[in-house]
Design a protein around this motif. Structure first.
Motif, short mmCIF file in Angstrom:
data_model
loop_
_atom_site.label_atom_id
_atom_site.label_comp_id
_atom_site.label_asym_id
_atom_site.label_seq_id
_atom_site.Cartn_x
_atom_site.Cartn_y
_atom_site.Cartn_z
N UNK A 60 47.63 -24.32 15.97
CA UNK A 60 47.79 -22.70 16.15
C UNK A 60 45.87 -23.27 16.30
N UNK A 61 45.25 -24.20 15.41
CA UNK A 61 43.66 -24.53 16.13
C UNK A 61 43.23 -24.50 17.36
N UNK A 62 44.06 -25.72 17.82
CA UNK A 62 43.22 -26.15 19.25
C UNK A 62 43.79 -25.21 20.20
N UNK A 63 44.93 -24.32 19.59
CA UNK A 63 44.88 -23.55 20.73
C UNK A 63 44.34 -22.61 20.73
N UNK A 103 34.82 -27.54 24.88
CA UNK A 103 35.59 -27.20 24.19
C UNK A 103 36.85 -26.94 24.78
N UNK A 104 38.00 -26.20 25.79
CA UNK A 104 38.82 -26.71 26.33
C UNK A 104 39.07 -27.73 25.89
N UNK A 105 38.64 -28.72 26.37
CA UNK A 105 39.17 -30.69 26.36
C UNK A 105 39.78 -30.46 25.15
N UNK A 106 38.70 -29.49 23.84
CA UNK A 106 39.12 -30.42 22.54
C UNK A 106 39.71 -30.26 21.95
N UNK A 153 43.16 -31.15 19.93
CA UNK A 153 44.25 -30.77 19.37
C UNK A 153 45.67 -30.40 19.04
N UNK A 154 45.33 -29.60 20.06
CA UNK A 154 47.02 -28.78 20.24
C UNK A 154 48.10 -30.28 20.38
N UNK A 155 47.65 -31.33 21.40
CA UNK A 155 48.78 -32.17 21.69
C UNK A 155 48.76 -32.75 19.93
N UNK A 198 49.08 -31.32 10.38
CA UNK A 198 50.18 -30.24 12.17
C UNK A 198 49.99 -28.70 12.59
N UNK A 199 50.52 -27.62 11.96
CA UNK A 199 50.06 -26.53 12.41
C UNK A 199 49.01 -26.30 12.30
N UNK A 200 47.78 -26.62 12.16
CA UNK A 200 46.56 -26.16 11.70
C UNK A 200 46.34 -26.57 13.13
#
Length: 171
Positions: free
Chosen positions: A76-79, A23-26, A30-32, A71-73
């Motif tokens: 923010x979602x990745x974080x 989950x953290x890697x995912x 997504x953040x990157x 991009x912003x989703x």
């Protein structure tokens, strides 16, 4: 409400501890990916504009706004997914983006403006499916979508902000 509680109870009793790292890697991926989309905004806008050009109606997708939203989703979602904060809500907003990525980069799929079935629509036509030309982007999007669905079902896990807030007591 009952089905949500049943899924939550099942996930709590069957949660593998190693899945927190997935989950953290995912979330980090997504953040990157959000920053990558922002850095390649011109090519993504061109892709969306090509879809808009094939659309025969006067529907005008604002490519700049759509790319920035995606991009912003992702950022923010990745974080949120990486931290385990409001995990299922963050994943819920990621699912349509990844589903679109899987559908629009599907191997053997091409867009055709000559749609005789529905006026003004985009006709997705299957061409020969050649697995040798399967794009890396499609496999990445498909794998990410599968991980998102799995994380949505399983939940945020013991190493998450959600779990900390659940057990936090004010003193």
């Amino acid at each position: 409400m009952e089905i949500t509680q049943r899924i939550e109870n099942w996930a709590s009793t069957h949660y593998p501890a190693w899945f927190d790292f997935v989950r953290m890697g995912l979330g980090v991926f997504l953040f990157v990916k959000g920053f990558i989309v922002l850095s390649q905004i011109d090519s993504v806008q061109m892709f969306i504009s090509n879809i808009n050009a094939l659309n025969g109606t006067n529907v005008n997708w604002n490519a700049q706004l759509l790319v920035q939203f995606i991009a912003y989703m992702h950022i923010i979602g990745g974080l949120f997914i990486a931290l385990g904060f409001l995990t299922r809500i963050a994943i819920f907003f990621q699912l349509p983006i990844l589903l679109g990525a899987v559908l629009f980069t599907m191997p053997g799929m091409r867009m055709d403006a000559g749609n005789t079935m529905a006026q003004g629509g985009i006709n997705f036509v299957w061409t020969e499916v050649n697995l040798n030309t399967t794009t890396f982007e499609w496999w990445t999007a498909l794998f990410t979508l599968i991980l998102l669905i799995s994380s949505f079902i399983i939940g945020s896990g013991p190493w998450s902000v959600d779990k900390y807030l659940e057990h936090y007591e004010e003193t």
